[in-house]
Design a protein around this motif. Structure first.
Motif, PDB file in Angstrom:
ATOM      1  N   GLY A   1       0.815  -1.259   0.051  1.00 20.34           N
ATOM      2  CA  GLY A   1      -0.032  -0.141   0.015  1.00 20.34           C
ATOM      3  C   GLY A   1       0.930   1.365  -0.054  1.00 20.34           C
ATOM      4  N   ASP A   2       1.744   1.295  -0.977  1.00 18.54           N
ATOM      5  CA  ASP A   2       2.438   2.518  -1.141  1.00 18.54           C
ATOM      6  C   ASP A   2       1.717   3.492  -2.219  1.00 18.54           C
ATOM      7  N   LEU A   3       1.342   4.538  -1.806  1.00 22.23           N
ATOM      8  CA  LEU A   3       0.468   5.535  -2.586  1.00 22.23           C
ATOM      9  C   LEU A   3       1.158   6.972  -2.545  1.00 22.23           C
ATOM     10  N   VAL A   4       0.420   7.677  -3.331  1.00 18.62           N
ATOM     11  CA  VAL A   4       0.478   9.003  -3.408  1.00 18.62           C
ATOM     12  C   VAL A   4      -0.609   9.703  -4.059  1.00 18.62           C
ATOM     13  N   LEU A   5      -1.205  10.585  -3.210  1.00 19.55           N
ATOM     14  CA  LEU A   5      -2.398  11.319  -3.949  1.00 19.55           C
ATOM     15  C   LEU A   5      -1.828  12.708  -4.304  1.00 19.55           C
ATOM     16  N   VAL A   6      -1.891  12.922  -5.783  1.00 19.60           N
ATOM     17  CA  VAL A   6      -1.426  14.321  -6.249  1.00 19.60           C
ATOM     18  C   VAL A   6      -2.746  15.183  -6.602  1.00 19.60           C
ATOM     19  N   ASP A   7      -2.330  16.573  -6.667  1.00 23.13           N
ATOM     20  CA  ASP A   7      -3.416  17.533  -7.070  1.00 23.13           C
ATOM     21  C   ASP A   7      -2.878  18.085  -8.385  1.00 23.13           C
ATOM     22  N   MET A   8      -3.604  17.869  -9.381  1.00 23.76           N
ATOM     23  CA  MET A   8      -3.168  18.016 -10.911  1.00 23.76           C
ATOM     24  C   MET A   8      -3.561  19.458 -11.286  1.00 23.76           C
ATOM     25  N   GLU A   9      -4.274  20.182 -10.129  1.00 23.31           N
ATOM     26  CA  GLU A   9      -5.050  21.571 -10.602  1.00 23.31           C
ATOM     27  C   GLU A   9      -4.269  22.749  -9.727  1.00 23.31           C
ATOM     28  N   HIS A  10      -3.438  22.189  -8.529  1.00 24.25           N
ATOM     29  CA  HIS A  10      -3.066  23.208  -7.849  1.00 24.25           C
ATOM     30  C   HIS A  10      -1.572  23.519  -8.184  1.00 24.25           C
ATOM     31  N   GLU A  11      -1.450  24.934  -8.560  1.00 26.99           N
ATOM     32  CA  GLU A  11      -0.213  25.289  -9.001  1.00 26.99           C
ATOM     33  C   GLU A  11       0.520  25.908  -7.922  1.00 26.99           C
ATOM     34  N   ALA A  12       2.002  25.558  -7.783  1.00 20.77           N
ATOM     35  CA  ALA A  12       2.816  26.345  -6.850  1.00 20.77           C
ATOM     36  C   ALA A  12       4.136  26.521  -7.363  1.00 20.77           C
ATOM     37  N   GLU A  13       4.733  27.792  -6.995  1.00 11.45           N
ATOM     38  CA  GLU A  13       6.048  27.942  -7.319  1.00 11.45           C
ATOM     39  C   GLU A  13       7.003  27.530  -6.522  1.00 11.45           C
ATOM     40  N   VAL A  14       8.184  26.845  -6.988  1.00  9.41           N
ATOM     41  CA  VAL A  14       9.119  26.348  -6.164  1.00  9.41           C
ATOM     42  C   VAL A  14       9.996  27.326  -5.702  1.00  9.41           C
ATOM     43  N   THR A  15      10.393  27.236  -4.509  1.00 10.47           N
ATOM     44  CA  THR A  15      11.020  28.255  -3.640  1.00 10.47           C
ATOM     45  C   THR A  15      12.151  27.355  -3.090  1.00 10.47           C
ATOM     46  N   ASP A  16      13.517  27.995  -2.645  1.00 10.98           N
ATOM     47  CA  ASP A  16      14.360  27.331  -1.683  1.00 10.98           C
ATOM     48  C   ASP A  16      13.936  27.146  -0.408  1.00 10.98           C
ATOM     49  N   GLU A  17      12.806  28.216   0.035  1.00 11.68           N
ATOM     50  CA  GLU A  17      12.353  28.374   1.543  1.00 11.68           C
ATOM     51  C   GLU A  17      11.757  27.008   1.862  1.00 11.68           C
ATOM     52  N   ASN A  18      11.180  26.364   0.836  1.00 14.18           N
ATOM     53  CA  ASN A  18      10.144  25.264   1.002  1.00 14.18           C
ATOM     54  C   ASN A  18      10.861  23.944   1.136  1.00 14.18           C
ATOM     55  N   SER A  19      12.169  24.051   0.932  1.00 11.45           N
ATOM     56  CA  SER A  19      12.802  22.826   0.698  1.00 11.45           C
ATOM     57  C   SER A  19      12.907  21.828   2.057  1.00 11.45           C
ATOM     58  N   TRP A  20      13.035  20.414   1.755  1.00  6.46           N
ATOM     59  CA  TRP A  20      13.034  19.603   3.008  1.00  6.46           C
ATOM     60  C   TRP A  20      14.618  19.109   2.906  1.00  6.46           C
ATOM     61  N   THR A  21      15.106  18.985   2.054  1.00  8.50           N
ATOM     62  CA  THR A  21      16.625  18.485   1.926  1.00  8.50           C
ATOM     63  C   THR A  21      17.438  19.573   2.789  1.00  8.50           C
ATOM     64  N   ARG A  22      18.464  18.755   3.512  1.00  7.92           N
ATOM     65  CA  ARG A  22      19.178  19.552   4.457  1.00  7.92           C
ATOM     66  C   ARG A  22      19.842  20.894   3.693  1.00  7.92           C
ATOM     67  N   VAL A  23      20.243  20.742   2.566  1.00  7.73           N
ATOM     68  CA  VAL A  23      20.968  21.714   1.801  1.00  7.73           C
ATOM     69  C   VAL A  23      20.211  23.122   1.631  1.00  7.73           C
ATOM     70  N   GLY A  24      18.644  22.800   1.595  1.00 15.77           N
ATOM     71  CA  GLY A  24      17.826  23.916   1.648  1.00 15.77           C
ATOM     72  C   GLY A  24      17.755  24.921   0.117  1.00 15.77           C
ATOM     73  N   TRP A  25      17.899  24.158  -0.877  1.00 13.33           N
ATOM     74  CA  TRP A  25      17.788  24.681  -2.174  1.00 13.33           C
ATOM     75  C   TRP A  25      17.172  23.676  -3.053  1.00 13.33           C
ATOM     76  N   ASN A  26      16.687  24.293  -4.340  1.00 11.71           N
ATOM     77  CA  ASN A  26      15.948  23.328  -5.304  1.00 11.71           C
ATOM     78  C   ASN A  26      16.214  23.850  -6.735  1.00 11.71           C
ATOM     79  N   PRO A  27      16.717  23.022  -7.459  1.00 14.18           N
ATOM     80  CA  PRO A  27      16.944  23.552  -8.937  1.00 14.18           C
ATOM     81  C   PRO A  27      15.803  23.860  -9.806  1.00 14.18           C
ATOM     82  N   TYR A  28      14.782  23.438  -9.357  1.00 16.79           N
ATOM     83  CA  TYR A  28      13.670  24.327 -10.143  1.00 16.79           C
ATOM     84  C   TYR A  28      13.049  25.745  -9.823  1.00 16.79           C
ATOM     85  N   ARG A  29      13.998  26.277  -8.815  1.00 18.34           N
ATOM     86  CA  ARG A  29      13.224  27.581  -8.192  1.00 18.34           C
ATOM     87  C   ARG A  29      12.829  28.225  -9.177  1.00 18.34           C
ATOM     88  N   GLY A  30      11.744  28.923  -8.679  1.00 15.61           N
ATOM     89  CA  GLY A  30      10.978  29.976  -9.793  1.00 15.61           C
ATOM     90  C   GLY A  30      10.161  29.107 -10.834  1.00 15.61           C
TER      91      GLY A  30
END
Ligand code: DOR
Length: 472
Positions: free
Chosen positions: A396-425
């Motif tokens: 039972g490994d599942l993911v529910l995703v929202d195909m309508e909700h748009e959100a901008e990628v920001t470094d601030e919302n990162s979970w990785t310990r290094v705190g940044w994301n290549p898709y920012r913006g």
């Protein structure tokens, strides 16, 4: 965690990505296993289960990421198994396979056991680990993965990683004889980082004085990648050995591999060859590299629009089987050294599924393609037991995703310990709303949590060693 949840979950009114169709309905897990799927809906809640109303959401099998670098042991300032696993579930990844180029490199059973024990204590999703090959550790490899005649399959151990060209860390096996010994002598799957070390060294003097990022892809060119890929294929065919070519980047290799690869479930006999691409090589081109600079420095490099177009064609025609992230976090401090000193690698697990689902929304592929490339085909490539599909009897490994909700990628919302994301913006859709491991919701993203979302379990409370059948 909901007290009623013991791996008992009922998901109602979801657009379900089933193996043969995409359809509205309900799905139930009992004790962590998918027990019922009702097309059209109508399942009644039981007393002892948690219920999620998934109206408006798509229900996918959890993504399986077959290439991450969670940096444990040795570099906790970049990541460890706990932080990497948490980042992964925020991106809808319910299982991951981790690489051995650590400090120190993991090249024997003792190191593998250390990782398995740490993962059991700190992860929140399912885990598997590669052992690293060196020119001299054949006996240690055989202890972990067996021999060609008698392969071993230990839960949580997925194969042997060979760096044919130098990248991050000290692992390297570039001599033909040493490679031949490994392909002849060990069991299990061999995964290669295919860049030709001799060509890298030979051409380095022409590029060492360049300080512009464009030099990276010029130096580590497509011929460098092709030469190593060709050698790996030659050895796999000679020894009839299972080979997986990691992170394919060039049109040259992708075209050359046409007709040489096949999904294990559809192949006959031994010596199966498979390959993968990364979302970043399906998304970024030379203009992105120029804009983002060393954030996008990685090995093999981000190349050119022409390469990207061929990679898309070859994943669509089945030459390429799956999508991985090569999540390879480095601190912004280390990246600030600029080119060429900045280390190679970028984070990926949090945004790989939304990045691919955004491609689906934009028409480059379908949601069904994404599920095949990120779940079903990965499970197939690694002989995983009961993973990769919404099917009765599967985990039972599942993911529910929202195909309508748009959100901008920001470094601030990162979970990785290094705190940044290549898709920012970039604005993405397909964000995980709930990620479920063996029937247990482990992560949620709601209006209350905000875009970053929150973990729902403690380290070690979810996830087990992935079972993978041996290659015989
Ligand atoms: O860019 C890369 N970074 N490529 C690799 O092969 C390794 C990875 C890392 O571990 O940083």
């Amino acid at each position: 965690m909901d007290p009623k949840n013991n791996g008992n979950l009922l998901v109602l009114n979801a657009m379900m990505l089933l193996p043969e169709q995409t359809v509205l309905g309900d799905l139930r897990t009992e004790n962590g296993t998918i027990s019922e799927i009702k097309i059209g809906g109508g399942l009644e809640p039981n007393d002892n289960e948690q219920v999620i109303d998934a109206t408006g959401l798509h229900l996918l099998p959890g993504a399986i990421d077959p290439q991450v670098h969670f940096r444990e042991p040795g570099q906790p300032e970049k990541e460890d198994l706990g932080s990497g696993s948490a980042a992964a579930v925020s991106g809808g990844i319910t299982s991951f396979l981790d690489m051995p180029n650590n400090k120190p490199a993991i090249t024997d059973m003792k190191g593998m056991q250390m990782k398995l024990d740490s993962a059991a204590a700190t992860c929140v999703n399912n885990y598997g680990f590669f052992i690293g090959a060196t020119p001299t550790n054949l006996a240690e490899l055989q202890e972990v993965v067996g021999t060609a005649e008698a392969p071993r399959a230990i839960p949580g151990i997925c194969g042997t990683k060979v760096f044919m060209g130098s990248s991050t860390g000290t692992l390297l096996v570039n001599e033909r004889e040493a490679l031949d010994r490994i392909f002849r002598g060990i069991g299990g799957l061999i995964a290669v980082h295919a860049e030709d070390e001799a060509r890298l060294n030979e051409r380095y003097p022409s590029f060492e004085h360049r300080t512009d990022m464009a030099a990276h892809a010029e130096w580590r060119d497509d011929v460098t990648a092709l030469l190593a890929t060709q050698l790996a294929v030659e050895l796999a065919e000679r020894h009839q050995h299972r080979l997986h070519i990691l992170h394919l980047t060039s049109g040259l290799e992708a075209d050359w591999l046409e007709g040489r690869t096949s999904l294990p479930s559809q192949a006959e006999g031994k010596g199966i060859i498979t390959t993968e691409v990364l979302p970043q090589h399906l998304t970024f081109n030379e203009a992105d590299v120029e804009r983002e600079g060393v954030r996008l420095k990685m090995n093999p490099p981000i190349r050119y629009q022409a390469d990207m177009d061929i990679l898309w064609r070859r994943i669509h025609d089945g030459t390429v089987q799956c999508v991985a992230t090569d999540h390879a976090p480095h601190t912004l401090e280390a990246k600030a050294k600029g080119f060429p000193a900045a280390p190679s690698g970028m984070p990926g697990v949090e945004t790989s599924l939304p990045a691919m689902l955004t491609h689906a929304k934009e028409g480059r592929c379908t949601i069904e393609d994404v599920v095949r490339w990120m779940s079903a085909n990965v499970a197939d490539c690694y002989n995983m037991t009961n993973k990769g599909a919404l099917r009765q009897g599967h985990d039972g490994d599942l993911v529910l995703v929202d195909m309508e909700h748009e959100a901008e990628v920001t470094d601030e919302n990162s979970w990785t310990r290094v705190g940044w994301n290549p898709y920012r913006g970039r604005t993405l859709v397909g964000w995980p709303i709930v990620t479920v491991v063996a029937g247990v919701p482990v992560f949620e993203r709601t209006p209350e949590t905000g875009q970053k979302g929150q973990l729902l379990v403690k380290p070690g409370e979810a996830g087990t060693a992935i079972e993978m059948a041996p290659w015989i």
